[in-house]
Write a protein that holds these residues in place. Structure first.
Motif, short mmCIF file in Angstrom:
data_model
loop_
_atom_site.label_atom_id
_atom_site.label_comp_id
_atom_site.label_asym_id
_atom_site.label_seq_id
_atom_site.Cartn_x
_atom_site.Cartn_y
_atom_site.Cartn_z
N LEU A 168 0.86 -1.18 0.00
CA LEU A 168 0.00 0.00 0.00
C LEU A 168 0.90 1.23 0.00
O LEU A 168 1.98 1.21 0.61
CB LEU A 168 -0.91 0.01 1.23
CG LEU A 168 -1.94 -1.12 1.28
CD1 LEU A 168 -2.53 -1.25 2.68
CD2 LEU A 168 -3.05 -0.90 0.25
N PRO A 169 0.51 2.32 -0.66
CA PRO A 169 1.39 3.49 -0.74
C PRO A 169 1.73 4.01 0.66
O PRO A 169 0.81 4.25 1.46
CB PRO A 169 0.58 4.50 -1.55
CG PRO A 169 -0.83 4.00 -1.53
CD PRO A 169 -0.76 2.52 -1.38
N PRO A 170 3.01 4.18 0.98
CA PRO A 170 3.40 4.63 2.32
C PRO A 170 3.08 6.10 2.57
O PRO A 170 3.07 6.54 3.73
CB PRO A 170 4.91 4.39 2.35
CG PRO A 170 5.32 4.46 0.90
CD PRO A 170 4.17 3.90 0.12
N SER A 171 2.83 6.85 1.50
CA SER A 171 2.46 8.26 1.63
C SER A 171 1.72 8.66 0.36
O SER A 171 1.84 8.01 -0.68
CB SER A 171 3.71 9.14 1.81
OG SER A 171 4.45 9.18 0.61
N PRO A 172 0.95 9.77 0.42
CA PRO A 172 0.23 10.23 -0.78
C PRO A 172 1.17 10.61 -1.93
O PRO A 172 0.76 10.63 -3.09
CB PRO A 172 -0.54 11.46 -0.28
CG PRO A 172 -0.65 11.28 1.19
CD PRO A 172 0.60 10.57 1.60
N GLU A 173 2.45 10.86 -1.61
CA GLU A 173 3.40 11.29 -2.63
C GLU A 173 4.15 10.12 -3.27
O GLU A 173 4.93 10.32 -4.21
CB GLU A 173 4.43 12.26 -2.02
CG GLU A 173 3.85 13.58 -1.53
CD GLU A 173 3.16 13.44 -0.19
OE1 GLU A 173 3.54 12.55 0.60
OE2 GLU A 173 2.19 14.20 0.05
N TYR A 174 3.96 8.91 -2.77
CA TYR A 174 4.73 7.77 -3.28
C TYR A 174 4.32 7.46 -4.72
O TYR A 174 3.14 7.41 -5.05
CB TYR A 174 4.51 6.53 -2.40
CG TYR A 174 5.28 5.33 -2.87
CD1 TYR A 174 6.65 5.24 -2.64
CD2 TYR A 174 4.65 4.31 -3.57
CE1 TYR A 174 7.38 4.15 -3.09
CE2 TYR A 174 5.37 3.22 -4.03
CZ TYR A 174 6.73 3.14 -3.78
OH TYR A 174 7.45 2.06 -4.24
N THR A 175 5.34 7.22 -5.59
CA THR A 175 5.06 7.06 -7.02
C THR A 175 5.68 5.81 -7.61
O THR A 175 6.65 5.26 -7.07
CB THR A 175 5.57 8.28 -7.81
OG1 THR A 175 6.99 8.42 -7.60
CG2 THR A 175 4.84 9.54 -7.41
N LEU A 176 5.14 5.41 -8.74
CA LEU A 176 5.69 4.38 -9.60
C LEU A 176 6.32 5.06 -10.82
O LEU A 176 5.97 6.20 -11.16
CB LEU A 176 4.60 3.41 -10.06
CG LEU A 176 3.68 2.80 -9.01
CD1 LEU A 176 2.62 1.93 -9.68
CD2 LEU A 176 4.47 2.01 -7.99
N ASN A 177 7.23 4.35 -11.46
CA ASN A 177 7.81 4.82 -12.72
C ASN A 177 7.00 4.22 -13.86
O ASN A 177 7.07 3.01 -14.10
CB ASN A 177 9.28 4.41 -12.81
CG ASN A 177 9.94 4.86 -14.11
OD1 ASN A 177 9.27 5.25 -15.07
ND2 ASN A 177 11.26 4.79 -14.15
N VAL A 178 6.24 5.04 -14.57
CA VAL A 178 5.45 4.58 -15.71
C VAL A 178 6.03 5.22 -16.96
O VAL A 178 5.80 6.40 -17.25
CB VAL A 178 3.96 4.94 -15.56
CG1 VAL A 178 3.17 4.41 -16.75
CG2 VAL A 178 3.41 4.35 -14.26
N ASN A 179 6.86 4.46 -17.66
CA ASN A 179 7.52 4.95 -18.87
C ASN A 179 8.24 6.28 -18.65
O ASN A 179 8.17 7.21 -19.46
CB ASN A 179 6.52 5.08 -20.02
CG ASN A 179 6.02 3.73 -20.50
OD1 ASN A 179 6.80 2.78 -20.63
ND2 ASN A 179 4.72 3.63 -20.71
N GLY A 180 8.93 6.37 -17.50
CA GLY A 180 9.74 7.55 -17.21
C GLY A 180 9.01 8.66 -16.49
O GLY A 180 9.63 9.65 -16.09
N LYS A 181 7.73 8.52 -16.28
CA LYS A 181 6.95 9.52 -15.56
C LYS A 181 6.63 9.03 -14.15
O LYS A 181 6.39 7.84 -13.94
CB LYS A 181 5.65 9.84 -16.31
CG LYS A 181 5.86 10.47 -17.68
CD LYS A 181 4.53 10.77 -18.34
CE LYS A 181 4.74 11.41 -19.71
NZ LYS A 181 3.45 11.72 -20.39
N ARG A 182 6.59 9.94 -13.18
CA ARG A 182 6.24 9.59 -11.81
C ARG A 182 4.72 9.62 -11.67
O ARG A 182 4.08 10.67 -11.87
CB ARG A 182 6.86 10.56 -10.81
CG ARG A 182 8.36 10.77 -10.91
CD ARG A 182 9.17 9.50 -11.03
NE ARG A 182 8.88 8.50 -10.02
CZ ARG A 182 9.52 7.34 -9.92
NH1 ARG A 182 10.47 7.02 -10.80
NH2 ARG A 182 9.19 6.48 -8.98
#
Length: 522
Positions: A168-182
């Motif tokens: 689960l996301p540890p914070s609202p700001e946590y992101t994945l890398n989707v084709n170079g975009k956060r």
């Protein structure tokens, strides 16, 4: 001052030699260019490879698990092939994943732990697929280099995260890398990765290109976190696998193993806590339920696209996991519950349903198998071989043994450097830099590996043969040089006094003598 300059000069030359040797090893393994060789008349099939983390070989419903249900995974076995004796060549996330992607043993690709990035010039099997016109997508856990989620070669589409990621996301700001975009992680990671996979598969239906999807789940890695809908589904049903007690150890059980009980990876001090292993196991089995849902969704999407029968689906775990066997938790060691993994595949156009392959296969065989399904010959530099013919009852020459290695990590000092040779019947295990006993197990008569045969005279020929074979395989392409990394992470080297943590185990029986044996000392 002159001597100091000379010393620096010598050190600089030594550094250059080390760099040259390391690069030479890599250059001698990987080809300088991608040159996919076609199999004449072969069909370019769509391919879905699904990888999970820490999935035990026996944690599946169709194998008779006492309480765990895996209905969608079971359909792959019913409609396809169960590779009953599947193993990894290093039981650790990153090394195993590198072997899957490269078709190479660990000592060749050199990703020896979870911190090391892949080497310059590394070649992955999807690069051959791209050369043949495939659209390739990677979605999920990469992990080679725990701080990096950057897009890697061989993949047109990329969705990933650094290191282990989070259920689960540890914070609202946590992101994945989707084709170079956060892009923000929205919810439960197993479901979200599946959403990305389904969306990408849907896009492929609009093109004429064959595709290869590499869906790499975080689950079921610790800390095991089930989706809300699955929490408590196994309440009052859970029973642990075998949990070995101190009195279960036979003569010549290694000293390090008995000491490891009271450590980060032992049942007497698991993760330096008093965690309830039974509840821990329940969390694990419940967390897998979302993976099973994911398998069902992927299969439904293939049916929706009208390509179900022609598509090759392969499912496997990246390494095993122990919940008390040998008094341990986790993996890394060379025992069966650490190195053995679930592996299944289906493609109705290629295989009859309900078939079981008995031969020993390994993670190094995944790349060659996928390449054959795509109509591409196995590159000469790969150690693995395609097992498609085995599933089709064709007679082919197959391996007698495979090599297992694990390299010591300072942050997990209780697990030694391990070299092992695993055959159809016997397993030989030896350790590097450790004052202890080697091991030999007769897997046919002792599948639980409780009786070490290393000191029994009638097995010395078997031991010598396997030891020689092991070092011959290791010597191929730099394996006799122990790769090392600078230590990273915390040093998990504590013991628990409440459970005799201040006492070390006795030496193995075969290392202790009653009287002197050297009569030539003067």
């Amino acid at each position: 001052m002159t001597q100091l300059k000379l010393l620096f000069k010598i050190l600089f030359i030594a550094l250059l030699v080390n760099v040259f040797c390391a690069n030479f090893v890599i250059a001698s393994v990987f080809p300088s260019e991608i040159n996919a060789q076609n199999i004449e008349g072969a069909k370019k099939r769509n391919i879905v490879f699904i990888l999970t983390d820490d999935h035990r070989y026996d944690a599946m419903g169709f194998t008779g698990h006492p309480f765990m249900k895996t209905p969608h995974l079971d359909t792959i076995a019913n409609e396809g092939v169960y590779l009953k004796n599947a193993f990894v060549t290093t039981s650790l996330c990153s090394p195993s994943r590198a072997s899957i992607l490269t078709g190479l043993y660990t000592h060749k690709h050199r990703v020896i732990d979870n911190n090391r990035l892949e080497q310059k010039g590394t070649v992955y099997f999807p690069q051959y697929l791209q050369q043949q016109g495939y659209s390739t997508g990677f979605i999920g856990k990469w992990h080679m280099g725990r701080h990096s989620d950057e897009k890697r070669q061989g993949f047109d589409h990329w969705v990933s995260f650094a290191g282990q990621g989070h259920y689960l996301p540890p914070s609202p700001e946590y992101t994945l890398n989707v084709n170079g975009k956060r892009v923000t992680q929205k919810g439960y990671i197993t479901d979200e990765l599946t959403d990305y996979a389904i969306d990408w598969m849907e896009q492929q239906s609009k093109t004429d290109k064959p595709f290869m999807l590499y869906l790499s789940h975080k689950a079921v890695h610790a800390n095991f976190t089930p989706a809300k809908r699955h929490q408590g589904m196994y309440d009052n049903l859970v029973s642990l696998p075998v949990v070995h007690k101190q009195q279960d150890y036979q003569k010549n059980t290694p000293r390090w193993l008995r000491d490891q009980r009271n450590s980060w990876h032992g049942v007497d001090f698991p993760y330096h806590s008093e965690v309830d292993i039974k509840q821990y196991y329940q969390n694990y089995t419940e967390a897998f339920a979302a993976v099973d849902d994911s398998i069902g969704r992927v299969k439904a999407q293939l049916k929706k696209m009208g390509i179900y029968d022609e598509t090759l689906i392969i499912y496997m775990g990246d390494n095993g996991f122990m919940f008390g066997e040998h008094g341990l938790i986790d993996k890394r060691v060379a025992y069966e519950t650490s190195i053995r993994v679930p592996m299944l595949m289906q493609c109705p156009e290629l295989f009859e349903g309900g078939k079981t392959v008995e031969q020993v296969v390994a993670n190094i065989d995944i790349g060659p198998t996928i390449l054959e399904a795509a109509g591409v010959k196995t590159p000469e530099h790969m150690d693995g071989k395609s097992f498609i013919a085995l599933a089709q009852n064709k007679k082919i020459q197959w391996r007698d043994y495979f090599l297992y290695v694990y390299y010591w990590e300072k942050n997990f000092p209780q697990s030694p450097t391990v070299f092992a040779l695993r055959g159809d019947r016997y397993k030989y295990i030896t350790y590097y830099g450790l004052w202890d006993t080697d091991e030999l197990y007769d897997l046919a008569n002792d599948p639980g590996e409780t009786t070490n045969l290393i000191a029994q005279p009638q097995y010395q020929e078997v031991i010598n043969t396997m030891e020689n074979r092991l070092y011959a395989m290791l010597s191929d392409e730099g394996g006799m040089e122990i790769p090392m990394n600078k230590p990273a992470g915390q040093f998990r080297n504590l013991r628990y006094s409440k459970r005799a943590g201040d006492n070390a185990a006795d030496f193995p029986n075969n290392t202790v003598v009653a009287k002197p044996i050297n009569k030539n000392a003067h």
